[in-house]
Scaffold this motif. Structure first.
Motif, mmCIF file in Angstrom:
data_model
loop_
_atom_site.group_PDB
_atom_site.id
_atom_site.type_symbol
_atom_site.label_atom_id
_atom_site.label_comp_id
_atom_site.label_asym_id
_atom_site.label_seq_id
_atom_site.Cartn_x
_atom_site.Cartn_y
_atom_site.Cartn_z
ATOM 1 N N LEU A 190 0.842 -1.188 0.000
ATOM 2 C CA LEU A 190 0.000 0.000 0.000
ATOM 3 C C LEU A 190 0.880 1.242 0.000
ATOM 4 O O LEU A 190 1.717 1.422 0.889
ATOM 5 N N VAL A 191 0.677 2.074 -0.992
ATOM 6 C CA VAL A 191 1.490 3.279 -1.134
ATOM 7 C C VAL A 191 0.624 4.501 -0.902
ATOM 8 O O VAL A 191 -0.385 4.686 -1.573
ATOM 9 N N ALA A 192 1.012 5.324 0.050
ATOM 10 C CA ALA A 192 0.350 6.602 0.267
ATOM 11 C C ALA A 192 1.290 7.703 -0.211
ATOM 12 O O ALA A 192 2.505 7.628 -0.010
ATOM 13 N N ALA A 193 0.731 8.694 -0.855
ATOM 14 C CA ALA A 193 1.566 9.729 -1.467
ATOM 15 C C ALA A 193 2.386 10.477 -0.434
ATOM 16 O O ALA A 193 3.558 10.752 -0.623
ATOM 17 N N ALA A 194 1.755 10.810 0.647
ATOM 18 C CA ALA A 194 2.460 11.588 1.662
ATOM 19 C C ALA A 194 2.277 10.922 3.013
ATOM 20 O O ALA A 194 1.282 10.255 3.267
ATOM 21 N N ASP A 195 3.250 11.129 3.843
ATOM 22 C CA ASP A 195 3.142 10.581 5.186
ATOM 23 C C ASP A 195 2.535 11.638 6.091
ATOM 24 O O ASP A 195 3.210 12.540 6.549
ATOM 25 N N ASP A 196 1.241 11.506 6.327
ATOM 26 C CA ASP A 196 0.603 12.479 7.207
ATOM 27 C C ASP A 196 0.298 11.871 8.567
ATOM 28 O O ASP A 196 -0.461 12.413 9.350
ATOM 29 N N THR A 197 0.925 10.758 8.836
ATOM 30 C CA THR A 197 0.814 10.187 10.173
ATOM 31 C C THR A 197 1.958 10.714 11.022
ATOM 32 O O THR A 197 2.890 11.322 10.517
ATOM 33 N N ALA A 198 1.877 10.465 12.295
ATOM 34 C CA ALA A 198 2.937 10.933 13.188
ATOM 35 C C ALA A 198 4.247 10.240 12.854
ATOM 36 O O ALA A 198 4.275 9.068 12.531
ATOM 37 N N ARG A 199 5.284 10.979 12.920
ATOM 38 C CA ARG A 199 6.591 10.411 12.612
ATOM 39 C C ARG A 199 7.200 9.762 13.829
ATOM 40 O O ARG A 199 7.011 10.221 14.910
#
Ligand code: SF4
Length: 70
Positions: free
Chosen positions: A61-70
């Motif tokens: 699964l590829v998400a364009a941007a990582d908008d989850t907590a780092r």
């Protein structure tokens, strides 16, 4: 880019690990995918997209941007 995998869906075909060994490996015992880096470097993004497309069960699964907590 943020990557995730669904190990339960993986059938261990190994397409991803062959395509981008820097990012995907396979479990020594059952051959299921092991994700080595959830945030691949820019220069591997295209290859990762291709690997996701090669996976016969869409377990990558590829998400364009990582908008989850780092
Ligand atoms: S290509 Fe898909 S099914 Fe094959 S090892 Fe990778 S994640 Fe698993």
């Amino acid at each position: 880019m943020h990557l995730s995998i669904e190990p339960d869906a993986c059938v261990g075909s190994g397409q991803c690990a062959l395509a981008v060994p820097e990012i995907f490996d396979q479990d020594d015992e059952d051959g299921t995918v092991v994700l080595l880096d959830e945030q691949p470097p820019q220069d591997l993004h295209e290859a990762v997209h291709e690997a996701a497309g090669l996976c016969p069960v869409q377990a990558i699964l590829v998400a364009a941007a990582d908008d989850t907590a780092r």
